[in-house]
Structure formats: C-alpha cells, structure tokens
Design an enzyme around this catalytic site. Sequence first.
Site, PDB file in Angstrom:
ATOM      1  CG  HIS A   1      84.597  83.982 -41.043  1.00  0.00           C
ATOM      2  ND1 HIS A   1      83.499  84.281 -41.818  1.00  0.00           N
ATOM      3  CD2 HIS A   1      84.140  83.159 -40.078  1.00  0.00           C
ATOM      4  CE1 HIS A   1      82.431  83.659 -41.337  1.00  0.00           C
ATOM      5  NE2 HIS A   1      82.788  82.970 -40.275  1.00  0.00           N
TER       6      HIS A   1
ATOM      7  NE  ARG B   1      64.861  86.929 -33.424  1.00  0.00           N
ATOM      8  CZ  ARG B   1      64.741  85.929 -34.301  1.00  0.00           C
ATOM      9  NH1 ARG B   1      64.036  86.090 -35.397  1.00  0.00           N
ATOM     10  NH2 ARG B   1      65.324  84.769 -34.082  1.00  0.00           N
TER      11      ARG B   1
ATOM     12  NE  ARG C   1      77.584  84.061 -41.380  1.00  0.00           N
ATOM     13  CZ  ARG C   1      78.216  83.125 -40.701  1.00  0.00           C
ATOM     14  NH1 ARG C   1      79.059  83.444 -39.726  1.00  0.00           N
ATOM     15  NH2 ARG C   1      78.002  81.839 -40.969  1.00  0.00           N
TER      16      ARG C   1
ATOM     17  CD  GLU D   1      83.625  87.109 -43.733  1.00  0.00           C
ATOM     18  OE1 GLU D   1      83.743  85.919 -44.034  1.00  0.00           O
ATOM     19  OE2 GLU D   1      83.171  87.478 -42.664  1.00  0.00           O
TER      20      GLU D   1
ATOM     21  CB  ILE E   1      82.751  86.283 -33.038  1.00  0.00           C
ATOM     22  CG1 ILE E   1      81.832  86.412 -31.814  1.00  0.00           C
ATOM     23  CG2 ILE E   1      84.171  86.688 -32.658  1.00  0.00           C
ATOM     24  CD1 ILE E   1      80.634  85.539 -31.816  1.00  0.00           C
TER      25      ILE E   1
ATOM     26  CG  LEU F   1      72.493  85.048 -23.581  1.00  0.00           C
ATOM     27  CD1 LEU F   1      73.906  85.599 -23.362  1.00  0.00           C
ATOM     28  CD2 LEU F   1      71.646  85.217 -22.331  1.00  0.00           C
ATOM     29  N   GLY F   2      72.546  83.377 -27.602  1.00  0.00           N
ATOM     30  CA  GLY F   2      72.305  81.975 -27.977  1.00  0.00           C
ATOM     31  C   GLY F   2      73.395  81.100 -27.388  1.00  0.00           C
ATOM     32  NE  ARG F   3      73.082  76.169 -30.440  1.00  0.00           N
ATOM     33  CZ  ARG F   3      72.350  75.390 -31.252  1.00  0.00           C
ATOM     34  NH1 ARG F   3      72.049  74.161 -30.888  1.00  0.00           N
ATOM     35  NH2 ARG F   3      71.932  75.823 -32.420  1.00  0.00           N
ATOM     36  CB  ILE F   4      78.090  81.430 -29.910  1.00  0.00           C
ATOM     37  CG1 ILE F   4      78.341  80.155 -30.730  1.00  0.00           C
ATOM     38  CG2 ILE F   4      79.291  82.370 -29.932  1.00  0.00           C
ATOM     39  CD1 ILE F   4      78.571  80.379 -32.203  1.00  0.00           C
TER      40      ILE F   4
ATOM     41  CG  ASP G   1      86.716  85.953 -36.889  1.00  0.00           C
ATOM     42  OD1 ASP G   1      85.962  84.960 -36.876  1.00  0.00           O
ATOM     43  OD2 ASP G   1      87.868  85.928 -37.383  1.00  0.00           O
TER      44      ASP G   1
HETATM   45  C1  8YV Z   1      82.157  78.450 -40.643  1.00  0.00           C
HETATM   46  C2  8YV Z   1      81.039  80.121 -39.375  1.00  0.00           C
HETATM   47  O1  8YV Z   1      82.682  77.265 -40.209  1.00  0.00           O
HETATM   48  O2  8YV Z   1      80.079  78.160 -38.509  1.00  0.00           O
HETATM   49  C3  8YV Z   1      79.876  79.314 -38.958  1.00  0.00           C
HETATM   50  O3  8YV Z   1      78.763  79.855 -39.072  1.00  0.00           O
HETATM   51  O4  8YV Z   1      80.956  81.272 -39.562  1.00  0.00           O
HETATM   52  C4  8YV Z   1      82.331  79.450 -39.561  1.00  0.00           C
HETATM   53  O5  8YV Z   1      82.701  78.901 -38.347  1.00  0.00           O
HETATM   54  C5  8YV Z   1      82.868  78.897 -41.893  1.00  0.00           C
HETATM   55  O6  8YV Z   1      82.170  79.970 -42.383  1.00  0.00           O
HETATM   56  C6  8YV Z   1      82.906  77.731 -42.886  1.00  0.00           C
HETATM   57  O7  8YV Z   1      81.606  77.415 -43.303  1.00  0.00           O
END
Ligand code: 8YV
Length: 311
Positions: free
Chosen positions: A278, A174, A231, A260, A229, A151-154, A255
């Site tokens: 992504h 955590r 990693r 990748e 969304i 639960l960070g900014r995103i 995503d």
């Molecule tokens: C990146 C991302 O912009 O910002 C991130 O951490 O995963 C993407 O939005 C992309 O990987 C380009 O660096």
Amino acid sequence: MKPTVLQLGPLLPLVREGLAANYTHLDLGALSDAAGFLAEHGPAVDAVVSSGRNGVNAALIDALPKLRLVAHFGVGYDNVDVEYAKKKGVAVSNTPDVLTDCVADLAIALLIDVARGVSAGDRYVRAGAWLKGAMPLATRASGKRLGIVGLGRIGRAIATRAEGFDMEIRYHNRRQSPDAPYAYEHSLEALARWCDFLMVATAGGEATRGLVSKPVIDALGAKGFVVNIARGSVIDETALVAALAEKRIAGAALDVFADEPRVPAALLALDNVVLTPHIASATTDTRRAMGQLVLDNLESFFRDGRAVTPV
Ligand code: 8YV
C-alpha cells in the site's frame, strides 16, 4: 480558546508539529487506555485527524459529542462513516489531488512490472537461476488494451500515462463520463473480456465491495492481468487468488489487500504476482503535501466553517 484536535494514530512529524502549534493537540494513538481517555477528554474534542489505518466509526463519533470535523489523511475515506458523520452534523475532509500523480505512477509501474516480469527477473538473478538459463518470455505492455475500473481523477491520470505507451483505453464507471475521451463499457464483465490489463482505480467502500467478482476475473481470461491500486475490498480476493494459482489469469499486481497488512499466504507463493505494501501515495513529496492539506483543512474549517477539500 484553541480548538481541541484528536490524532487517532501515527502521523507525519509535519502534521503532529502543526497540530501541536495551532491546537490543543491530543494523541489517542500514544495511549494504552483509549476508552478511558475518550471518556475523560472526548467531550472536549472539536476535530479528529484520521487515516487509512485509523478510521472513524459511529461509536467514536458518539464518544465525541462536540466533534465538528473529521480531517482524513488520504483520498480514500472508506473507513470513515461519512453518512453517520453528516447525520450528526460532522463535516469530513480528505486529501485528493495532491497524491494523484504518485498513485498513477505506481499503477503504471505495477502494470509494466507484472507484464514484463521486472520483480520476477530480479528474484531470478538473485537466485542464480540465470546461470542455468534465460527467463521465460514475458508480455508486451505497449499497445495493449487497458480497461480502467473507475475513471476518476486517479483513473484519468493512469489513462494519460497509458496513452504514452500507445495503449488502447476503455473504462467502466457506475455511469458514463460525458467528457471522457475513452470508450465506455456499460458492463464490467464486457470490459474484462475486452482488455489485456484490468486496472482497478475505483473508490473503496460498500458500493464497490467485490465489484471485481469471479465472473469478471473469469472474463479477463488466461492472458489477462489485474492491477489494483484502489482498495483490496473492490476485488473478490479469494476468487483472484484461485484464478492466479490455477493460471486462469496471467498475473496480478496488487498494492492493496482485503486485510492489510496481512496478505494471503497463497499469494506469497505465486511468481505471477507483484505485491507492494500500500505504497501508492508513499513518497516524501506526496505524503508531505497530504499532511499539509490536512492542516489546511483544519485551519480553513475553524476559520471559515468550511474545509478546503470536503467530501
Ligand atoms: C493513504 C490511500 O494515504 O490516500 C489513500 O486513500 O490509500 C493512501 O494513499 C494511506 O492509506 C494513509 O492514509
């Protein structure tokens, strides 16, 4: 004397033009003999611009003895060896906040898509299957239980959007966030058992590698969905693919992936998954804002010795 800034890979024209206008701009990505170039020009480099596709490891830092700043294009910097950089006195900046809304928008879009079969419905119509009968019923999203991993900014922006769908929200971090207006689950497995949708929004890197493990995926259960969304490294991808193929979970919307741009062939064959390349921050508006923040970080650092958004 203009600082020398090394671009490690492809960047937006806005960024390239800004580097060329304000610095001695070197572009490593355009070269075939990177090692030779670094041997000749590395000692002059004051800063590098990195990105999700072109990170910074200890060897590169050692090849740039004059390096003072890594200006990362992206909010996630798990491909930058920050610990080594700081040990060598190299500052690191990233591009938070300017991409939060776009990433959160896509997270909700992916959740709705995988729950309601939007992409699957598109394939269904295009394949002519509708002529033979109706699509199978899907899963309601509104009013369901959303478990946010990180639960960070995103994560908070996703939660705000989910409230608009009357979703019940809990999270796992955590440590508990005292100002969070949502219930905290101390255990990720407990969060997975409770929720209908497990939303992975945590940072990447070694600290979260494989965090969404097979036991967590099993706890989510046959009616549960995973949305990632963050990693690919955060989820045990092998365990996820098996659970999807065996329908031990209902579906996934991804995503990001472990390797990748390669995506496991087994995922490509499944109809209960939504796959995007992504693209969470990949809008013109947001990528321009990220690029401008990279330039602002460089300008601030070389003017005042401090980046705008240091990590
Ligand atoms: C990146 C991302 O912009 O910002 C991130 O951490 O995963 C993407 O939005 C992309 O990987 C380009 O660096």
